[in-house]
Structure formats: C-alpha cells, structure tokens
Scaffold this active site. Structure first.
Site, mmCIF file in Angstrom:
data_model
loop_
_atom_site.group_PDB
_atom_site.id
_atom_site.type_symbol
_atom_site.label_atom_id
_atom_site.label_comp_id
_atom_site.label_asym_id
_atom_site.label_seq_id
_atom_site.Cartn_x
_atom_site.Cartn_y
_atom_site.Cartn_z
ATOM 1 N N GLU A 208 0.825 -1.182 0.034
ATOM 2 C CA GLU A 208 -0.125 -0.023 -0.109
ATOM 3 C C GLU A 208 0.903 1.124 -0.113
ATOM 4 O OE1 GLU A 208 -3.367 -0.357 2.771
ATOM 5 O OE2 GLU A 208 -3.130 1.637 3.282
ATOM 6 N N GLU B 251 -2.756 10.531 3.425
ATOM 7 C CA GLU B 251 -3.921 10.779 3.831
ATOM 8 C C GLU B 251 -3.880 12.364 4.759
ATOM 9 O OE1 GLU B 251 -5.631 6.876 6.201
ATOM 10 O OE2 GLU B 251 -3.661 7.648 7.243
ATOM 11 N N ASP C 274 0.133 5.301 0.672
ATOM 12 C CA ASP C 274 -0.902 6.059 1.201
ATOM 13 C C ASP C 274 -0.630 7.760 1.427
ATOM 14 O OD1 ASP C 274 -2.402 4.167 2.226
ATOM 15 O OD2 ASP C 274 -1.555 4.134 4.066
#
Ligand SMILES: *[C@@H]1O[C@H](CO)[C@@H](O)[C@H](O)[C@H]1NC(C)=O
Length: 293
Positions: free
Chosen positions: A106, A110, A108
């Site tokens: 993953e 955010e 990411d």
C-alpha cells in the site's frame, strides 16, 4: 540576428531541461467514469461537468469512496483534490494505492482535517507485505481547501516518490539489497475516500467532528491514470522498463528535487518514523538511503 540565435539557444536549452525533468503532458478533462467507479455510498458522490469534476460528501450517516477499475504495476498516479473547507476537524480524506490480498502492499496519502483556520496534516505511509509503520507527517505550505492541488505517487522498480504539486515530499527507495521488502509484484488499485476518523485524526483525537457543520465536501478532478495495467493476479508488467516513468531520469530525484525535499524536511515536517528513536532504536535500513536523515 544575434538575439535571434540567442533565443534559439535558450529554446534548445529549455527543451533539453524540460525533457529531462518533466513528466509528459497529461491529458486534462478525463472524466471520472473512464477510470474509476464508486466503492460505497454511491449517493454521496456528485458529478459535475460531464463527470470531469466530482464531489465526495460525508455526513453523520456515512462517508464515501471510489476506486480505479484497473489494477496497476508501477506508474505515475495523480489526483487533483480540493480538501474539505472550513471546520474539517475529525475528517480524513485519503488517496492511496493498495493491492488486494492479505500480505498487501500500500502507498498512502491521508489528509487530516482541522478546526477552521488550523492547518491540515498530510500523513504518508508505505506498506509492504502487510506491514506499515512507516509514517511521515507534514504541514503544507498552502491552504489545501482554497484551490485544487495535485497529489501524486511515482512508483517504479527504483523508488516510490510522493509529490505535492511538483514538490517531492517523500522518497522510499528500493532497498531490497538491505533486506527491505519493496512493492514490485502485486498490482494495486487506486482508491480515494472521505470518512470520519475523529478518534485519532485531529490533535490525536481531541478534536471531534462537529456534525452541525455537515455535510463535509471534498472536490476532485483529473482522472487520468498513467500506469502499467495488468490483471489483479499478474506478477509483472509486460511493458516493464519501456514506459516513461521507468526511464533513467525517474530512477532517482535530481539535485533540484533533492533541494526541494530538504526544504520540506526542514520547514514542514512534523514527524518522521526514520528519526523516531523511541520507536526505532536502530534506524530502519531504508532510512539510510534517505540523504537527509
Ligand atoms: C490542527 O491544529 C492544531 C493547532 O494548531 C495543531 O496542533 C494540529 O497539528 C493541527 N492538525 C491536526 C490534523 O491535528
């Protein structure tokens, strides 16, 4: 005549520079449904301008999200987002790539909201083989709720780079030779979502979502995807090494990009797992590849 020659010279220099540093021009106005589908709470996504612009909304019943139709092994993935304005405390807007299995990889981004006038935090993370724990956090040098900005990930065999507009904010080098797993054989889909995370997002969960301010709305555009599309179960990309993001100039940052990265490190970094001696008494091996740490 002299100035004419000079212009040509400058032009050639400029072209040479542009060819080295810049990614190819991206098609604009690629509508949402060409590359993406909603994931849940379909009625919380609104479409404008033939799907060139969309808005996600979060209320006390639900957030929402979308994902790419295709799965990709390497590429340059980018989205233009205008974050939830005003009182966004407790909300999280995410833009990430993820593979679908249990030992998943993953990458990411955010975006943690805040009370009106207080700064957002951008948290990034990389998961390999199901393990994350590689958080970095920065403030931005602009208000991300005022305009669209592009947030992108460059992922090839050599490195994963997180960009905010054209500024690299993080590099995760392939450190396989140091025994660190690097995502390379699990296709990922692209995801984005807006949800409530007031148990941790803002000031560590102290600031709660104010539902009287709902709905919270994030706007998106720029749905072009530059990636090597393969089936979900593929282990390699058939055009490996041949696409623009695989080429020499994308295998490492150039010195201009390294300077901008250190500017981000010095002025805007709040947290970097690489320098967290309490959590990691010995520096994680991949961090030694990071010039500034
Ligand atoms: C929100 O604002 C406070 C006060 O300025 C700050 O400490 C915090 O880091 C900001 N961002 C988040 C997501 O908590």
């Amino acid at each position: 005549m002299a100035s004419f020659m000079w212009n040509i010279c400058l032009g050639v220099l400029f072209l040479a520079y542009a060819a080295k540093a810049a990614a190819p021009r991206r098609p604009v106005n690629v509508p949402f449904y060409r590359n993406y589908v909603p994931t849940w709470a379909f009625d919380h996504i609104k479409y404008f301008n033939g799907g060139n612009d969309i808005q996600l909304s979060l209320d006390k019943y639900t957030g929402t999200g979308f994902q790419s139709k295709g799965s990709y092994l390497f590429g340059h993935f980018s989205m233009q987002i205008k974050m939830v304005p005003g009182d966004s405390a407790g909300t999280v807007t995410a833009f990430y790539l993820s593979s679908q299995n249990s030992e998943h990889d993953e990458i990411d981004f955010e975006f943690l909201g805040n009370r009106t006038g207080q700064p957002y935090i951008v948290q990034t993370n990389v998961f390999t083989g199901g393990k994350g724990n590689k958080e970095q956090r920065i403030f931005l040098w602009f208000d991300p709720t005022k305009d669209f900005h592009s947030y992108s990930v460059l992922w090839n065999m050599y490195q994963i780079v997180f960009f905010v507009d054209d500024v690299p904010i993080r590099v995760f080098k392939n450190s396989k030779d140091l025994g660190v797993r690097f995502p390379f054989n699990q296709p990922m889909k692209i995801y984005s979502s807006l949800w409530n995370a007031d148990d941790w997002a803002t000031r560590g969960g102290l600031e709660k979502t104010d539902w009287s301010k709902a709905p919270f709305v994030a706007a998106y555009r720029g749905f072009h995807v530059d990636g090597c599309e393969e089936s979900v179960n593929a282990r390699f990309c058939k055009t490996q090494g041949q696409r623009w993001w695989d080429q020499k100039e994308f295998q490492d940052l150039d010195s201009f990009q390294y300077r901008r990265l250190s500017w981000v490190r010095q002025k805007y970094t709040i947290y970097n797992y690489c320098t967290d001696k309490v959590r990691y008494p010995t520096v994680p091996p991949e961090c030694t590849r990071d010039r500034d740490v």
